[in-house]
Design a protein around this motif. Structure first.
Motif, PDB file in Angstrom:
ATOM      1  N   SER A 102       0.906  -1.192   0.085  1.00  0.00           N
ATOM      2  CA  SER A 102       0.191  -0.085  -0.094  1.00  0.00           C
ATOM      3  C   SER A 102       0.799   1.235  -0.248  1.00  0.00           C
ATOM      4  O   SER A 102       1.462   1.389   1.100  1.00  0.00           O
ATOM      5  CB  SER A 102      -1.027  -0.121   1.295  1.00  0.00           C
ATOM      6  OG  SER A 102      -1.812   1.271   1.038  1.00  0.00           O
ATOM      7  N   THR A 104       0.952   4.249   0.540  1.00  0.00           N
ATOM      8  CA  THR A 104       0.145   5.409   0.952  1.00  0.00           C
ATOM      9  C   THR A 104       0.912   6.079   1.997  1.00  0.00           C
ATOM     10  O   THR A 104       1.954   5.584   2.696  1.00  0.00           O
ATOM     11  CB  THR A 104      -1.224   4.956   1.613  1.00  0.00           C
ATOM     12  OG1 THR A 104      -0.914   3.901   2.524  1.00  0.00           O
ATOM     13  CG2 THR A 104      -2.139   4.543   0.613  1.00  0.00           C
ATOM     14  N   ASP A 105       0.785   7.442   2.243  1.00  0.00           N
ATOM     15  CA  ASP A 105       1.421   8.132   3.331  1.00  0.00           C
ATOM     16  C   ASP A 105       0.694   8.061   4.606  1.00  0.00           C
ATOM     17  O   ASP A 105      -0.301   7.126   4.644  1.00  0.00           O
ATOM     18  CB  ASP A 105       1.312   9.618   2.998  1.00  0.00           C
ATOM     19  CG  ASP A 105      -0.081  10.279   2.795  1.00  0.00           C
ATOM     20  OD1 ASP A 105      -0.970   9.717   3.250  1.00  0.00           O
ATOM     21  OD2 ASP A 105      -0.144  11.595   2.285  1.00  0.00           O
ATOM     22  N   THR A 106       1.296   8.442   5.787  1.00  0.00           N
ATOM     23  CA  THR A 106       0.842   7.979   6.970  1.00  0.00           C
ATOM     24  C   THR A 106      -0.604   8.684   7.120  1.00  0.00           C
ATOM     25  O   THR A 106      -1.283   7.386   7.757  1.00  0.00           O
ATOM     26  CB  THR A 106       2.104   8.764   8.079  1.00  0.00           C
ATOM     27  OG1 THR A 106       2.871   8.335   7.907  1.00  0.00           O
ATOM     28  CG2 THR A 106       1.188   8.522   9.492  1.00  0.00           C
ATOM     29  N   PRO A 107      -1.088   9.634   6.872  1.00  0.00           N
ATOM     30  CA  PRO A 107      -2.712   9.894   6.811  1.00  0.00           C
ATOM     31  C   PRO A 107      -3.474   8.895   6.455  1.00  0.00           C
ATOM     32  O   PRO A 107      -4.605   8.545   6.855  1.00  0.00           O
ATOM     33  CB  PRO A 107      -2.879  11.356   6.742  1.00  0.00           C
ATOM     34  CG  PRO A 107      -1.463  11.693   6.703  1.00  0.00           C
ATOM     35  CD  PRO A 107      -0.453  10.832   6.375  1.00  0.00           C
ATOM     36  N   ALA A 108      -2.930   8.390   5.131  1.00  0.00           N
ATOM     37  CA  ALA A 108      -4.014   7.561   4.338  1.00  0.00           C
ATOM     38  C   ALA A 108      -3.500   6.170   4.651  1.00  0.00           C
ATOM     39  O   ALA A 108      -4.327   5.293   4.009  1.00  0.00           O
ATOM     40  CB  ALA A 108      -3.769   7.964   3.050  1.00  0.00           C
ATOM     41  N   THR A 109      -2.884   5.674   5.822  1.00  0.00           N
ATOM     42  CA  THR A 109      -2.599   4.270   5.952  1.00  0.00           C
ATOM     43  C   THR A 109      -3.396   3.934   7.068  1.00  0.00           C
ATOM     44  O   THR A 109      -2.965   4.122   8.349  1.00  0.00           O
ATOM     45  CB  THR A 109      -1.084   4.063   6.177  1.00  0.00           C
ATOM     46  OG1 THR A 109      -0.409   4.721   4.905  1.00  0.00           O
ATOM     47  CG2 THR A 109      -0.932   2.514   6.337  1.00  0.00           C
ATOM     48  N   ARG A 113      -4.469  -1.781   7.605  1.00  0.00           N
ATOM     49  CA  ARG A 113      -3.628  -1.903   6.293  1.00  0.00           C
ATOM     50  C   ARG A 113      -2.198  -1.920   7.019  1.00  0.00           C
ATOM     51  O   ARG A 113      -1.359  -2.765   6.340  1.00  0.00           O
ATOM     52  CB  ARG A 113      -3.764  -0.539   5.299  1.00  0.00           C
ATOM     53  CG  ARG A 113      -2.736  -0.734   4.226  1.00  0.00           C
ATOM     54  CD  ARG A 113      -3.201  -2.084   3.397  1.00  0.00           C
ATOM     55  NE  ARG A 113      -4.600  -2.079   2.848  1.00  0.00           N
ATOM     56  CZ  ARG A 113      -5.037  -3.106   2.015  1.00  0.00           C
ATOM     57  NH1 ARG A 113      -3.939  -3.941   1.692  1.00  0.00           N
ATOM     58  NH2 ARG A 113      -5.980  -3.008   1.770  1.00  0.00           N
ATOM     59  N   HIS A 161       5.874   6.496   1.637  1.00  0.00           N
ATOM     60  CA  HIS A 161       5.018   5.570   2.108  1.00  0.00           C
ATOM     61  C   HIS A 161       5.764   4.773   3.157  1.00  0.00           C
ATOM     62  O   HIS A 161       6.493   3.666   3.228  1.00  0.00           O
ATOM     63  CB  HIS A 161       4.808   4.630   1.107  1.00  0.00           C
ATOM     64  CG  HIS A 161       5.963   4.425   0.153  1.00  0.00           C
ATOM     65  ND1 HIS A 161       7.271   3.809   0.243  1.00  0.00           N
ATOM     66  CD2 HIS A 161       5.969   4.981  -1.325  1.00  0.00           C
ATOM     67  CE1 HIS A 161       7.757   4.055  -0.856  1.00  0.00           C
ATOM     68  NE2 HIS A 161       7.064   4.614  -1.846  1.00  0.00           N
TER      69      HIS A 161
END
Length: 284
Positions: A102, A104-109, A113, A161
């Motif tokens: 994934s 994704t950056d920290t806010p989006a993880t 996940r 990520h």
């Protein structure tokens, strides 16, 4: 003559992609392959099942044992390893290929996940290797091969990520430790990573528009894996291999057959090209 004939390989995530390619390459030598993966029934978005891969292995000249295994489940891993050893008389090689991604950056993880990547990539790699150790210790030329990148503390690889990079570097640190831990026992522990993007179903799920011509096929990683796994374990350990470099050592200088679109401009894989994963078009 170097060969994997009659060797038993326990390969995680072998129902598709790179794991399947490694399995089929070993099958051409007449190897025994344990197809350890979660996909027992057809997946709505991903091709391949353990049974379909097993059939291809048999057709290619190998022997196959399809096992539905979630590497996060310690008990299931133990049962699968026991069945593999009972079926083929032991385990010579472990290929830690199963992985979750994934970018994704920290806010989006989401933490769900994050846990998935840590549990499959790091914990699963550790659990499978640990369970196979008693059999590797009895093997003639035992190898542990993990599909993970050269370890790095370059912050540029982590920023875009953090969670995914941590999980892949965790796999690599396992390799680093095992190479030292098992050196005196003659069990090789190495890592293998592609120089360029590889055309797999997982790549398509990342969500980025990656042209097919920017990729090579999984066959190049499979050939490199074969070259590593047929080397003497005692003198081939603790190395973070790149597929193209391995094959150059084997005398290969034409990589055109591995291109999805011969003549296309290849993109470097994560942890190999431009730091931070912002791969630019261009030959590698």
């Amino acid at each position: 003559m170097r060969s994997l004939h009659a060797k038993t390989l326990f390969i995680t995530g072998a129902s598709r992609g790179i794991g399947k390619a490694i399995a089929l390459r070993a099958a051409h030598d007449g190897a025994n392959v344990v197809v350890a993966a979660k996909t027992d029934q057809p997946h709505p978005r991903l091709p391949g099942t353990i049974h379909a891969t097993a059939a291809e292995i048999e057709a290619a000249g190998g022997r196959a044992l399809p096992l539905c295994v979630d590497v996060r489940d310690e008990e299931a891993v133990g049962v699968a390893v026991t069945r593999a050893a009972e079926t083929f008389g032991g385990i010579d090689i472990v290929v830690n290929n199963a992985s979750a991604i994934s970018l994704t950056d920290t806010p989006a993880t989401a933490l769900k996940r994050y846990d998935l990547m840590m549990d499959i990539n790091v914990r699963g790699t550790f659990a499978v290797t640990r369970a196979c150790l008693p059999w590797l210790r009895r093997a003639d030329n035992p190898h542990i091969l993990t599909l993970s990148p050269p370890p790095s503390l370059d912050s540029a690889w982590y920023g875009p990520h953090v969670a995914y990079t941590l999980s892949k570097m965790g796999m690599s640190l396992c390799v680093l430790g095992w190479a030292e831990e098992f050196r005196e026992e003659g069990i090789a522990a190495n890592a293998l990573w592609p120089c360029t993007l590889i055309a797999t179903a997982a790549l398509g799920m990342v969500g980025e528009a990656i042209p097919p011509g920017a990729c090579r096929t999984p066959a190049i990683v499979a050939e490199a894996a074969w070259a590593i796994l047929t080397r003497p374990a005692r003198s081939c350990t603790g190395t973070f291999f790149l597929d193209e470099a391995v094959l150059r050592e084997e005398g290969v200088d034409d990589f055109t057959p591995y291109a999805v679109e011969p003549g296309g401009r290849l993109w470097p894989d994560l942890f190999v090209g431009t730091p931070g994963g912002k791969a630019k078009a261009g030959s590698v």
